[in-house]
Motif scaffolding. Sequence first.
Motif, PDB file in Angstrom:
ATOM      1  N   LEU A  20      -1.338 -10.292  -8.800  1.00  0.00           N
ATOM      2  CA  LEU A  20      -1.498  -9.519  -7.647  1.00  0.00           C
ATOM      3  C   LEU A  20      -2.436  -8.571  -7.308  1.00  0.00           C
ATOM      4  CD1 LEU A  20       2.508  -8.570  -7.657  1.00  0.00           C
ATOM      5  CD2 LEU A  20       1.399 -10.370  -6.394  1.00  0.00           C
ATOM      6  N   LEU A  21      -3.018  -7.972  -8.446  1.00  0.00           N
ATOM      7  CA  LEU A  21      -4.133  -6.887  -8.222  1.00  0.00           C
ATOM      8  C   LEU A  21      -5.307  -7.755  -7.814  1.00  0.00           C
ATOM      9  CD1 LEU A  21      -3.649  -4.659 -11.649  1.00  0.00           C
ATOM     10  CD2 LEU A  21      -3.420  -4.060  -9.102  1.00  0.00           C
ATOM     11  N   PHE A  22      -5.657  -8.821  -8.571  1.00  0.00           N
ATOM     12  CA  PHE A  22      -7.086  -9.367  -8.228  1.00  0.00           C
ATOM     13  C   PHE A  22      -6.852 -10.623  -7.185  1.00  0.00           C
ATOM     14  CE2 PHE A  22      -7.427  -6.980 -12.166  1.00  0.00           C
ATOM     15  CZ  PHE A  22      -8.646  -6.326 -11.768  1.00  0.00           C
ATOM     16  N   VAL A  23      -5.775 -11.384  -7.202  1.00  0.00           N
ATOM     17  CA  VAL A  23      -5.850 -12.359  -6.534  1.00  0.00           C
ATOM     18  C   VAL A  23      -5.199 -12.044  -5.097  1.00  0.00           C
ATOM     19  CG1 VAL A  23      -4.908 -14.793  -6.112  1.00  0.00           C
ATOM     20  CG2 VAL A  23      -5.549 -14.082  -8.379  1.00  0.00           C
ATOM     21  N   ARG A  24      -4.239 -11.252  -4.971  1.00  0.00           N
ATOM     22  CA  ARG A  24      -3.755 -10.884  -3.584  1.00  0.00           C
ATOM     23  C   ARG A  24      -4.146  -9.382  -3.416  1.00  0.00           C
ATOM     24  NH1 ARG A  24       0.970 -12.619  -1.277  1.00  0.00           N
ATOM     25  NH2 ARG A  24      -0.014 -11.713   0.358  1.00  0.00           N
ATOM     26  N   GLY A  25      -4.613  -8.741  -4.108  1.00  0.00           N
ATOM     27  CA  GLY A  25      -5.277  -7.614  -3.658  1.00  0.00           C
ATOM     28  C   GLY A  25      -4.563  -6.324  -3.564  1.00  0.00           C
ATOM     29  N   TRP A  26      -3.456  -6.559  -3.976  1.00  0.00           N
ATOM     30  CA  TRP A  26      -2.401  -5.311  -3.787  1.00  0.00           C
ATOM     31  C   TRP A  26      -2.909  -4.083  -4.465  1.00  0.00           C
ATOM     32  CZ3 TRP A  26       3.590  -7.294  -4.356  1.00  0.00           C
ATOM     33  CH2 TRP A  26       3.417  -8.263  -3.275  1.00  0.00           C
ATOM     34  N   ALA A  27      -2.490  -2.928  -3.763  1.00  0.00           N
ATOM     35  CA  ALA A  27      -2.815  -1.590  -4.366  1.00  0.00           C
ATOM     36  C   ALA A  27      -2.021  -1.541  -5.945  1.00  0.00           C
ATOM     37  CB  ALA A  27      -2.407  -0.436  -3.558  1.00  0.00           C
ATOM     38  N   ASN A  28      -2.210  -0.649  -6.777  1.00  0.00           N
ATOM     39  CA  ASN A  28      -1.389  -0.353  -8.106  1.00  0.00           C
ATOM     40  C   ASN A  28      -0.009   0.171  -7.557  1.00  0.00           C
ATOM     41  OD1 ASN A  28      -3.946  -0.694  -9.054  1.00  0.00           O
ATOM     42  ND2 ASN A  28      -4.003   1.202 -10.081  1.00  0.00           N
ATOM     43  N   ARG A  29       0.203   0.854  -6.660  1.00  0.00           N
ATOM     44  CA  ARG A  29       1.467   1.400  -6.034  1.00  0.00           C
ATOM     45  C   ARG A  29       2.501   0.063  -5.831  1.00  0.00           C
ATOM     46  NH1 ARG A  29       3.176   2.183  -1.252  1.00  0.00           N
ATOM     47  NH2 ARG A  29       1.172   1.711  -0.545  1.00  0.00           N
ATOM     48  N   ASP A  30       1.634  -0.710  -4.865  1.00  0.00           N
ATOM     49  CA  ASP A  30       2.509  -1.728  -4.340  1.00  0.00           C
ATOM     50  C   ASP A  30       2.871  -2.997  -5.676  1.00  0.00           C
ATOM     51  OD1 ASP A  30       2.623  -1.084  -1.747  1.00  0.00           O
ATOM     52  OD2 ASP A  30       0.636  -1.711  -1.292  1.00  0.00           O
ATOM     53  N   VAL A  31       2.085  -3.027  -6.467  1.00  0.00           N
ATOM     54  CA  VAL A  31       2.455  -3.893  -7.522  1.00  0.00           C
ATOM     55  C   VAL A  31       3.314  -3.268  -8.459  1.00  0.00           C
ATOM     56  CG1 VAL A  31       1.354  -4.807  -9.833  1.00  0.00           C
ATOM     57  CG2 VAL A  31      -0.084  -4.781  -7.513  1.00  0.00           C
ATOM     58  N   ALA A  32       3.283  -2.021  -8.819  1.00  0.00           N
ATOM     59  CA  ALA A  32       4.307  -1.395  -9.531  1.00  0.00           C
ATOM     60  C   ALA A  32       5.789  -1.512  -8.814  1.00  0.00           C
ATOM     61  CB  ALA A  32       3.824   0.221  -9.624  1.00  0.00           C
ATOM     62  N   ILE A  33       5.841  -1.208  -7.655  1.00  0.00           N
ATOM     63  CA  ILE A  33       7.112  -1.440  -6.958  1.00  0.00           C
ATOM     64  C   ILE A  33       7.525  -2.964  -6.971  1.00  0.00           C
ATOM     65  CG2 ILE A  33       8.240  -1.279  -4.778  1.00  0.00           C
ATOM     66  CD1 ILE A  33       6.419   0.914  -3.732  1.00  0.00           C
ATOM     67  N   GLN A  34       6.793  -4.009  -6.859  1.00  0.00           N
ATOM     68  CA  GLN A  34       7.129  -5.073  -6.815  1.00  0.00           C
ATOM     69  C   GLN A  34       7.655  -5.615  -8.200  1.00  0.00           C
ATOM     70  OE1 GLN A  34       7.302  -7.863  -4.405  1.00  0.00           O
ATOM     71  NE2 GLN A  34       8.455  -8.664  -6.148  1.00  0.00           N
ATOM     72  N   LEU A  35       6.871  -5.208  -9.269  1.00  0.00           N
ATOM     73  CA  LEU A  35       7.168  -5.560 -10.692  1.00  0.00           C
ATOM     74  C   LEU A  35       8.272  -4.431 -11.446  1.00  0.00           C
ATOM     75  CD1 LEU A  35       3.740  -6.865 -11.846  1.00  0.00           C
ATOM     76  CD2 LEU A  35       5.642  -8.253 -10.989  1.00  0.00           C
ATOM     77  N   LYS A  36       8.614  -3.550 -10.598  1.00  0.00           N
ATOM     78  CA  LYS A  36       9.543  -2.503 -11.189  1.00  0.00           C
ATOM     79  C   LYS A  36       8.640  -2.005 -12.593  1.00  0.00           C
ATOM     80  CE  LYS A  36      13.568  -4.626  -9.084  1.00  0.00           C
ATOM     81  NZ  LYS A  36      12.793  -5.293  -8.504  1.00  0.00           N
ATOM     82  N   MET A  37       7.683  -1.264 -12.420  1.00  0.00           N
ATOM     83  CA  MET A  37       7.097  -0.619 -13.661  1.00  0.00           C
ATOM     84  C   MET A  37       6.208   0.648 -13.187  1.00  0.00           C
ATOM     85  SD  MET A  37       3.592  -3.217 -14.324  1.00  0.00           S
ATOM     86  CE  MET A  37       4.630  -4.504 -15.094  1.00  0.00           C
TER      87      MET A  37
END
Lengths: 151, 213
Positions: free
Chosen positions: B159-176
């Motif tokens: 999500l970070l490197f292939v989709r380019g999501w921000a840390n915050r959005d990745v954290a929400i999606q992955l519940k971490m």
Amino acid sequence: MFFRNCKKTTDDNDLPMPQPLTQHELEAYLDEALPVDAMARVERALRDDPKLAQQLIAINGRRDAGVHSLGEIWRRHRLSCPSRDQLGSFLLNVLSEDVAGFIQFHLDVSGCRTCAANLHDLKSQQSDEPAVVDNRRKKYFQSSAGHLRRR
Amino acid sequence: MVPLAPSDQLLVNRIRSGESEAWNELIARFEGRLLAFVEGRLGRRSAGEDVVQETFLGFLNSLPNFEDSRPLESYLFSIAAHKLTDHLRREGRRPTLPLAAGSDGNEWEPPDRGRAVSSVMRSGERRGLEESAIVDALNEQIDRLRSRGEWQKLGCLELLFVRGWANRDVAIQLKMTEQTVANFKFEFLARLRTLVRKQGLSEDVFPELQEND
């Protein structure tokens, strides 16, 4: 299993997506590598915001200058994609829960179109009319065989 | 770098020698997945078949430039993506931009086409070396995550490197927590930097390696 709660449960438009569009997303757009819904969102944004086109041109300029992007290389070489054999096993539901969970995540959340296409093709092999497939392949062959020569 | 599989190498060699049966075999093996890829975007079967047809022609035309170090399937998908882009531009769905140096919309060629030959040789070789090094470094890390069953971390990095999501959005999606995402990212980039330095390559051509958040 970690990914149990991470499956996409809503429309892709509801997934978190940074605003404004990030450079990663624009690069993936140029490579025709975003999920279909996300591609359409970028196209809509491009119609509304002429500055985005300038950003795309700038990305091309950086590429031409030899600057690499990790995402671009990762996608091009499909580094974290499951193999086609694994996708077949995924369809047959014979993978471990963790591996199957990651593949589902890769398809639904990461939105890998290449793997989605492979999966669709594997499913179609069981349902498509053989005569229809044969005709299609013949058409491809007949339209290209003339270009086949010693290279 | 992931090399061309031996069976694919053999198939490509047979096609290069003009063997029509081998060409038929390649079409049968790949047309379904290529059609699914383009049809998913176009939503129309007949237009999708046209793009796949152009993809196969593009493959034959570009065969002299095909690098055997690259997997055949990803090469075909990259041609299909290029042909799909051309089709969407003709339909007016994509803007016409200088998308790749030398791209004329009619024939698939490597992006460096059109430059002075010596420049192409130098920049092409250099870029190839850099890309090969980063692919090896990425593969090493991804293989390690797979072998350890660290699927959560692999998903986070996608999500970070292939989709380019921000840390915050990745954290929400992955519940971490955002801090966990930032830690994964930091650790991953630090390892990549080490591997790039070991290869004696300049970090300047990989701007993301300088990111710290």
